[in-house]
Write a protein that holds these residues in place. Sequence first.
Motif, PDB file in Angstrom:
ATOM      1  N   ASN A 125       0.639  -1.272   0.090  1.00 25.03           N
ATOM      2  CA  ASN A 125       0.213   0.047  -0.038  1.00 25.03           C
ATOM      3  C   ASN A 125       0.709   1.218  -0.056  1.00 25.03           C
ATOM      4  O   ASN A 125       0.256   2.331   0.219  1.00 25.03           O
ATOM      5  CB  ASN A 125      -0.906   0.209   1.277  1.00 25.03           C
ATOM      6  N   HIS A 126       2.296   1.099  -0.051  1.00 24.76           N
ATOM      7  CA  HIS A 126       3.176   2.167  -0.203  1.00 24.76           C
ATOM      8  C   HIS A 126       3.631   2.742  -1.472  1.00 24.76           C
ATOM      9  O   HIS A 126       4.044   1.961  -2.338  1.00 24.76           O
ATOM     10  CB  HIS A 126       4.335   1.914   0.811  1.00 24.76           C
ATOM     11  N   LEU A 127       3.218   3.812  -1.797  1.00 26.15           N
ATOM     12  CA  LEU A 127       3.737   4.389  -2.982  1.00 26.15           C
ATOM     13  C   LEU A 127       5.084   5.079  -2.717  1.00 26.15           C
ATOM     14  O   LEU A 127       5.476   5.904  -1.907  1.00 26.15           O
ATOM     15  CB  LEU A 127       2.819   5.891  -3.387  1.00 26.15           C
ATOM     16  N   VAL A 128       6.116   4.315  -3.355  1.00 27.70           N
ATOM     17  CA  VAL A 128       7.518   4.903  -3.150  1.00 27.70           C
ATOM     18  C   VAL A 128       8.299   6.108  -3.652  1.00 27.70           C
ATOM     19  O   VAL A 128       8.564   6.811  -3.260  1.00 27.70           O
ATOM     20  CB  VAL A 128       8.546   3.545  -3.332  1.00 27.70           C
ATOM     21  N   PHE A 129       8.219   5.843  -5.153  1.00 26.70           N
ATOM     22  CA  PHE A 129       8.348   7.109  -6.020  1.00 26.70           C
ATOM     23  C   PHE A 129       8.062   6.930  -7.452  1.00 26.70           C
ATOM     24  O   PHE A 129       7.474   5.822  -7.732  1.00 26.70           O
ATOM     25  CB  PHE A 129       9.843   7.117  -6.178  1.00 26.70           C
ATOM     26  N   SER A 130       8.119   8.041  -7.989  1.00 25.43           N
ATOM     27  CA  SER A 130       7.344   8.076  -9.368  1.00 25.43           C
ATOM     28  C   SER A 130       8.678   8.288 -10.431  1.00 25.43           C
ATOM     29  O   SER A 130       9.683   8.822  -9.899  1.00 25.43           O
ATOM     30  CB  SER A 130       6.620   9.278  -9.776  1.00 25.43           C
ATOM     31  N   TYR A 131       8.381   7.765 -11.774  1.00 24.67           N
ATOM     32  CA  TYR A 131       9.373   7.776 -12.678  1.00 24.67           C
ATOM     33  C   TYR A 131       8.854   8.156 -13.855  1.00 24.67           C
ATOM     34  O   TYR A 131       8.204   7.598 -14.374  1.00 24.67           O
ATOM     35  CB  TYR A 131      10.478   6.327 -12.596  1.00 24.67           C
ATOM     36  N   VAL A 132       9.303   9.232 -14.328  1.00 29.76           N
ATOM     37  CA  VAL A 132       8.927   9.819 -15.707  1.00 29.76           C
ATOM     38  C   VAL A 132       9.877   9.925 -16.880  1.00 29.76           C
ATOM     39  O   VAL A 132      10.866   9.381 -16.527  1.00 29.76           O
ATOM     40  CB  VAL A 132       8.350  11.245 -15.401  1.00 29.76           C
ATOM     41  N   ALA A 133       9.369   9.929 -17.867  1.00 20.24           N
ATOM     42  CA  ALA A 133      10.353  10.066 -19.214  1.00 20.24           C
ATOM     43  C   ALA A 133      11.456  10.975 -19.174  1.00 20.24           C
ATOM     44  O   ALA A 133      12.378  10.647 -19.739  1.00 20.24           O
ATOM     45  CB  ALA A 133       9.387  10.175 -20.394  1.00 20.24           C
ATOM     46  N   ASN A 134      10.994  12.031 -18.636  1.00 19.96           N
ATOM     47  CA  ASN A 134      11.977  13.210 -18.517  1.00 19.96           C
ATOM     48  C   ASN A 134      13.340  12.801 -17.667  1.00 19.96           C
ATOM     49  O   ASN A 134      14.184  13.622 -17.523  1.00 19.96           O
ATOM     50  CB  ASN A 134      11.603  14.385 -18.223  1.00 19.96           C
ATOM     51  N   ASP A 135      13.165  11.793 -16.756  1.00 22.44           N
ATOM     52  CA  ASP A 135      14.022  11.364 -15.745  1.00 22.44           C
ATOM     53  C   ASP A 135      15.248  10.623 -16.687  1.00 22.44           C
ATOM     54  O   ASP A 135      16.198  10.355 -16.056  1.00 22.44           O
ATOM     55  CB  ASP A 135      13.291  10.628 -14.749  1.00 22.44           C
ATOM     56  N   ARG A 136      15.070  10.149 -17.742  1.00 25.03           N
ATOM     57  CA  ARG A 136      15.891   9.226 -18.252  1.00 25.03           C
ATOM     58  C   ARG A 136      16.876  10.098 -18.844  1.00 25.03           C
ATOM     59  O   ARG A 136      17.047  11.347 -19.083  1.00 25.03           O
ATOM     60  CB  ARG A 136      15.244   8.623 -19.495  1.00 25.03           C
ATOM     61  N   GLU A 137      18.162   9.430 -19.229  1.00 23.64           N
ATOM     62  CA  GLU A 137      19.258  10.279 -19.532  1.00 23.64           C
ATOM     63  C   GLU A 137      19.107  10.669 -20.965  1.00 23.64           C
ATOM     64  O   GLU A 137      18.701   9.982 -21.782  1.00 23.64           O
ATOM     65  CB  GLU A 137      20.509   9.314 -19.586  1.00 23.64           C
ATOM     66  N   PRO A 138      19.525  11.789 -21.368  1.00 23.24           N
ATOM     67  CA  PRO A 138      19.265  12.497 -22.713  1.00 23.24           C
ATOM     68  C   PRO A 138      20.048  11.571 -23.674  1.00 23.24           C
ATOM     69  O   PRO A 138      21.461  11.344 -23.440  1.00 23.24           O
ATOM     70  CB  PRO A 138      19.855  13.778 -22.766  1.00 23.24           C
ATOM     71  N   GLY A 139      19.146  11.342 -24.775  1.00 25.76           N
ATOM     72  CA  GLY A 139      19.990  10.439 -25.876  1.00 25.76           C
ATOM     73  C   GLY A 139      19.743   8.969 -25.667  1.00 25.76           C
ATOM     74  O   GLY A 139      20.364   8.311 -26.217  1.00 25.76           O
ATOM     75  N   ASP A 140      19.129   8.470 -24.529  1.00 21.63           N
ATOM     76  CA  ASP A 140      18.834   7.280 -24.222  1.00 21.63           C
ATOM     77  C   ASP A 140      17.935   6.360 -25.098  1.00 21.63           C
ATOM     78  O   ASP A 140      16.899   6.917 -25.245  1.00 21.63           O
ATOM     79  CB  ASP A 140      18.546   6.993 -22.686  1.00 21.63           C
ATOM     80  N   SER A 141      18.256   5.370 -26.026  1.00 21.40           N
ATOM     81  CA  SER A 141      17.517   4.964 -26.894  1.00 21.40           C
ATOM     82  C   SER A 141      16.672   3.478 -26.501  1.00 21.40           C
ATOM     83  O   SER A 141      15.814   2.983 -27.350  1.00 21.40           O
ATOM     84  CB  SER A 141      18.206   4.473 -28.089  1.00 21.40           C
ATOM     85  N   THR A 142      16.902   3.192 -25.244  1.00 24.05           N
ATOM     86  CA  THR A 142      16.154   2.083 -24.714  1.00 24.05           C
ATOM     87  C   THR A 142      14.703   2.237 -24.585  1.00 24.05           C
ATOM     88  O   THR A 142      14.147   3.296 -23.906  1.00 24.05           O
ATOM     89  CB  THR A 142      16.802   1.847 -23.278  1.00 24.05           C
ATOM     90  N   PRO A 143      13.821   1.588 -25.016  1.00 25.47           N
ATOM     91  CA  PRO A 143      12.499   1.734 -24.710  1.00 25.47           C
ATOM     92  C   PRO A 143      11.967   2.037 -23.254  1.00 25.47           C
ATOM     93  O   PRO A 143      12.807   1.451 -22.552  1.00 25.47           O
ATOM     94  CB  PRO A 143      11.775   0.256 -25.212  1.00 25.47           C
ATOM     95  N   PHE A 144      10.950   2.764 -22.963  1.00 27.91           N
ATOM     96  CA  PHE A 144      10.707   3.177 -21.538  1.00 27.91           C
ATOM     97  C   PHE A 144      10.179   2.114 -20.894  1.00 27.91           C
ATOM     98  O   PHE A 144      10.596   1.869 -19.461  1.00 27.91           O
ATOM     99  CB  PHE A 144       9.813   4.414 -21.830  1.00 27.91           C
ATOM    100  N   ASP A 145       9.466   1.081 -21.431  1.00 29.74           N
ATOM    101  CA  ASP A 145       9.083  -0.033 -20.573  1.00 29.74           C
ATOM    102  C   ASP A 145      10.325  -0.949 -20.062  1.00 29.74           C
ATOM    103  O   ASP A 145      10.038  -1.514 -18.823  1.00 29.74           O
ATOM    104  CB  ASP A 145       8.086  -1.013 -21.563  1.00 29.74           C
ATOM    105  N   ALA A 146      11.174  -1.137 -20.964  1.00 32.27           N
ATOM    106  CA  ALA A 146      12.412  -1.755 -20.580  1.00 32.27           C
ATOM    107  C   ALA A 146      13.048  -1.212 -19.588  1.00 32.27           C
ATOM    108  O   ALA A 146      13.735  -1.827 -18.614  1.00 32.27           O
ATOM    109  CB  ALA A 146      13.133  -1.908 -21.875  1.00 32.27           C
ATOM    110  N   ASP A 147      13.062   0.216 -19.581  1.00 33.73           N
ATOM    111  CA  ASP A 147      13.851   1.066 -18.704  1.00 33.73           C
ATOM    112  C   ASP A 147      13.318   0.875 -17.158  1.00 33.73           C
ATOM    113  O   ASP A 147      13.758   0.586 -16.248  1.00 33.73           O
ATOM    114  CB  ASP A 147      13.738   2.453 -18.883  1.00 33.73           C
ATOM    115  N   VAL A 148      11.648   0.765 -17.283  1.00 35.15           N
ATOM    116  CA  VAL A 148      10.970   0.799 -16.170  1.00 35.15           C
ATOM    117  C   VAL A 148      11.253  -0.901 -15.479  1.00 35.15           C
ATOM    118  O   VAL A 148      11.360  -0.719 -14.237  1.00 35.15           O
ATOM    119  CB  VAL A 148       9.393   0.751 -16.509  1.00 35.15           C
ATOM    120  N   ARG A 149      11.065  -1.725 -16.440  1.00 30.68           N
ATOM    121  CA  ARG A 149      11.467  -2.966 -15.743  1.00 30.68           C
ATOM    122  C   ARG A 149      13.078  -3.005 -14.927  1.00 30.68           C
ATOM    123  O   ARG A 149      13.149  -3.932 -13.855  1.00 30.68           O
ATOM    124  CB  ARG A 149      11.362  -4.128 -16.806  1.00 30.68           C
TER     125      ARG A 149
END
Length: 541
Positions: A104-128
């Motif tokens: 039941n604890h919300l730990v943190f959020s992660y958005v697309a702008n948190d990624r390193e500039p120029g990173d071509s990894t899909p966002f879903d793979a980055d989340v996993r």
Amino acid sequence: MRNGFRMLISLMLMSLAIASSCLHAESAQPDSGAVERTAVPTVTLLDRPIVSLRATVAGVSPEVRRDRAEANLASLNRTELALPVQWISTSLGGDTGVAFRIGNHLVFSYVANDREPGDSTPFDADVRNVADRLQQAMAARRDQMHWPVLIRGAALTLLATALLGMLGWGIARLRAWAYAGMQRILEAHLLSRTSRGFDWTGTAYHLARQLVQLLALCLFTLLLYLWLIFVLERFPASQPMGSRLGAFLLGMLNRIALACVEALPGIITAIVIFLITRAVHAMVNNIFAAAVRGRLDLPGLHQETAGATRRVVVLLVWALGFVFAYPYLPGSQSDVFKGLSVLFGFMITLGSAGIVNQLMSGMVVVYSRALKRGDFVALGENIGTVVSIDTLSVKLVNVRNEEITIPYALVVASPIVNYSRHASDLGALVATTVTIGYDTPWRQVHAMLLAAASRMKHVAMTPAPFVVQRALSDYYVEYELMVAIADPTLRPLALSSLHAEIQDEFNRNGVQIMSPHFMAQPEEPVLVKPGQWQGSGYGGT
């Protein structure tokens, strides 16, 4: 035992300091991109990086988001840490991303702008990937709170410490065995020694003892470093530090191995160049040795200059060999090596001006062939036999058996009179000058001088003595007597004998020698009568 335990604790603390300084040095030398990455706020748990936050979400800065995330992770209990990591898609302030939740604890959020500039990894793979790192960090935190894990780590630490102690004891025994062996070899050599000269055995013994002690210390430090890595990896909280220490050691060994492999071709090339230079050196020595013995005739090479020419040629050969081999030496292209080369060159340039002057002056003396060993010469005010022609100076031994060292710069600046060079052909001549008044017939003066020369010691039969009238001065005539002597080195003794015979001859014939000069002609000649030659109180005839 207590001292050994204290030493062990000190070495452990020293190893920890070395490890931390190595890690600090490794992290303090990143490239420009790494500097930017380390400045990005990163969520960590038990020294394990989970995710980097770069975006400001709903007016909340990345630093605040990181602090909140780490506080949320710290508040989880052991049961919550065992729950799986979940995430849901969300949109915050226009930024799309995901929110990670544990129970039941919300730990943190992660958005697309948190990624390193120029990173071509899909966002879903980055989340996993973020979820996997978070799950692993939570598992380590849970294990850290589990007492059996800590007890097992403590037991393995004690076992490793005991093994370290035994290995340290073995190293100490090996060091003592090496010391005893070297001591036996030294004592056996001293007992069988027959020479009274300087013996390098004692110096070599101390050097070997220091090397053995240094080797033992390095080996024990390596074991201590490995023990530290093993101990840190046994506990979940310190496992990342142990992994970094192990990676640093492996990376350093890898760099050393690669540097050795890369330097091997250059080392082989330098060895080949030095072997060729050594062979050329041996050939030059053989050529000049044959020239000195007269078996080889080289244009422009004389026996007097063969030694100096050989040294110059050998110096040039080794200088060229070093110049050719220099680029292949390991580290020769480094800035440190270049800086030291410039520093040494500058020091030699400033400090060797006088030496270079002496060397160049020595080359002038040697190649002019003005003197050689055994010649009886006059160098300025110094007269003696040449006993040594060294690199920077000439050594003479005078008639008082005193050794005189004259630098080449002084030799070049003064006339060199060689009494021995033509003595075998024309005889070694000595000359002395007397001044006689005009009232004495010159033929009588010639006869008296020749008579005195016939009675002197060390006179040679040929060529016969002769007299030269050098000048007709205002008050007297200047006569110079030339007499050949048997040995040029007896010149001072021959001159002394000649002077004594001239005084006796002129006194015997009542002829006054006009020295010292007179302002007026005396009424009677100034001379010593034969009956007074021995002086008062000495007697004799």
